[in-house]
Write a protein that holds these residues in place. Structure first.
Motif, PDB file in Angstrom:
ATOM      1  N   THR A   1      -8.455 -51.493   8.001  1.00  0.00           N
ATOM      2  CA  THR A   1      -9.033 -51.725   6.681  1.00  0.00           C
ATOM      3  C   THR A   1      -9.920 -52.964   6.749  1.00  0.00           C
ATOM      4  O   THR A   1      -9.882 -53.719   7.725  1.00  0.00           O
ATOM      5  CB  THR A   1      -7.939 -51.950   5.630  1.00  0.00           C
TER       6      THR A   1
ATOM      7  N   ASP B   1      -6.556 -57.475  -2.777  1.00  0.00           N
ATOM      8  CA  ASP B   1      -6.394 -57.507  -1.322  1.00  0.00           C
ATOM      9  C   ASP B   1      -6.251 -58.921  -0.785  1.00  0.00           C
ATOM     10  O   ASP B   1      -5.627 -59.136   0.248  1.00  0.00           O
ATOM     11  CB  ASP B   1      -7.598 -56.828  -0.640  1.00  0.00           C
TER      12      ASP B   1
ATOM     13  N   PRO C   1     -14.502 -49.930   6.704  1.00  0.00           N
ATOM     14  CA  PRO C   1     -13.152 -49.636   7.204  1.00  0.00           C
ATOM     15  C   PRO C   1     -13.138 -48.380   8.059  1.00  0.00           C
ATOM     16  O   PRO C   1     -14.031 -47.531   7.980  1.00  0.00           O
ATOM     17  CB  PRO C   1     -12.349 -49.458   5.916  1.00  0.00           C
TER      18      PRO C   1
ATOM     19  N   GLU D   1      -9.492 -55.520   5.037  1.00  0.00           N
ATOM     20  CA  GLU D   1      -8.535 -56.618   5.030  1.00  0.00           C
ATOM     21  C   GLU D   1      -8.074 -56.949   6.448  1.00  0.00           C
ATOM     22  O   GLU D   1      -7.988 -58.120   6.827  1.00  0.00           O
ATOM     23  CB  GLU D   1      -7.338 -56.239   4.162  1.00  0.00           C
TER      24      GLU D   1
ATOM     25  N   ASP E   1     -15.496 -52.425  -1.129  1.00  0.00           N
ATOM     26  CA  ASP E   1     -14.188 -51.794  -1.022  1.00  0.00           C
ATOM     27  C   ASP E   1     -13.037 -52.787  -1.084  1.00  0.00           C
ATOM     28  O   ASP E   1     -11.878 -52.408  -1.048  1.00  0.00           O
ATOM     29  CB  ASP E   1     -14.087 -51.028   0.315  1.00  0.00           C
TER      30      ASP E   1
END
Length: 369
Positions: free
Chosen positions: A61, A91, A56, A63, A86
């Motif tokens: 991020t 998420d 990230p 995600e 992470d």
């Protein structure tokens, strides 16, 4: 002086795909700025691996990166791997629609399903029974599709919000625990593995006990044989009050198949249309000569299908048991409008037999095709 040829932009497609496949996913995506010819090459990668190299940043991020890659992807994905320290399951718990095909699903033991999942469709996927049950029971599933999946022999469905169920494959047992909102159901067993040992209750009762709102149901393949296992019932204790459309496979040489469908018909007062696909029994023991006496006995009882309007029977075999079944329906269906029989042989003799049947409906039309 002519501009030097851009060798990178003109590399063969198989070479560029090979280069991209060896790059971390973030670097592969960044190659889209090299030139117009490279703009969409990373979006067509068949293998997507998000591992420790996918780090990230202040603005993105993990995600966000996964979202960007998936939303811009073109074509098929043959491999998807999420191995990012992470990234927690929280998420990706926001997944609403989840589709998987031609892969193996083996999440870690900490996997507890997706709580926001509403639509699950998996085809040709290998997964354990525990994983499947976790995905079903922990979610808000409204639609479930399972086709040609393996790794489990028991299907347990505990999904109070489920409205549509589609299953195609091989099973030993189906447990319907909590599907009070199920409206549409399609179950096709390519082969049924009958459980060994004595059965303590009827499979037809176990299957229909927890779907009071079912409106459309298709029972194909060997699922009728599964329902017929163990105790046979004339009617279900709790009728299917909303079932309007029924499609079912049946072997007219098997008395248990016939009694099972008669149980469903007699337990479905709202039934309007029935479609039957006749087939020959394969490895089942056939029983002949019992249907006629059973049907005659039922004719003397109060049994009427008051809303049944249309019946279709495909591959109608014109054997004695099948004719007795048709005779029973036309005698006890006062609202019946059409009885359509699809058959292979000359229908003149069949027509003569059908004309002799007494009918409860003055508007009935019997159609031979």
């Amino acid at each position: 002086m002519e501009m030097e040829l851009d060798r990178v932009s003109n590399l063969p497609s198989d070479v560029t795909e090979k280069i991209l496949s060896h790059l971390p996913i973030r670097d592969a995506v960044r190659t889209s700025v090299l030139s117009s010819k490279w703009r969409y090459k990373s979006a067509m990668l068949p293998h997507l691996v998000f591992d420790c190299t996918c780090t990230p940043t202040a603005n993105y991020t993990v995600e966000n990166i996964v979202d960007h890659v998936l939303l811009s992807h073109i074509g098929s994905i043959h491999k998807f791997k999420l191995a990012q320290g992470d990234l927690s399951f929280r998420d990706i718990d926001r997944f609403d629609t989840f589709k998987l095909r031609n892969c193996m699903l083996a999440p870690p033991s900490t996997f507890k399903g997706f709580k926001s999942l509403r639509s699950l469709a998996i085809e040709d996927v290998s997964l354990s029974q525990d994983v499947l049950e976790s995905m079903i029971s922990s979610s808000q599933l409204e639609s479930l599709t399972l086709k040609n999946c393996n790794g489990f022999r028991h299907l347990k469905i505990d999904a109070p919000n489920l409205q549509a169920l589609f299953f195609f494959g091989v099973l030993e047992e189906i447990e319907i625990l909590n599907t009070l909102n199920l409206v549409d159901g399609y179950i096709c067993l390519q082969d049924v593995i009958l459980s060994r040992g004595p059965c303590t209750s009827s499979n037809v009762l176990k299957f229909f006990g927890n779907m009071p709102l079912i409106q459309r149901l298709s029972i194909r393949g060997d699922f009728t044989k599964y329902l017929a296992t163990s105790a046979l019932l004339e009617k279900l204790p709790k009728p299917c009050l909303h079932l309007q459309f029924l499609t079912i496979s049946i072997c007219f040489n098997d008395v248990e198949d016939i009694l099972t469908i008669l149980c469903l018909l007699g337990s479905s007062p709202a039934l309007e249309e029935v479609e039957i696909w006749a087939h020959r029994g394969r490895h089942y023991q056939t029983v002949a000569g019992k249907v006629n006496s059973w049907v005659d006995g039922k004719n003397n009882q109060s049994c009427s299908f008051t809303r049944l309007q249309h019946v279709k029977i495909h591959s109608f075999p014109a054997v004695e048991a099948a004719l007795d079944f048709v005779k029973f329906l036309v005698l006890n269906s006062p609202a019946l409008e059409t009885m359509t029989l699809y058959h292979y042989k000359d229908g003149s003799d069949l027509a003569r037999k059908l004309l002799r049947f007494r009918r409860a409906s003055a508007n009935l039309e019997i159609i031979l095709i």
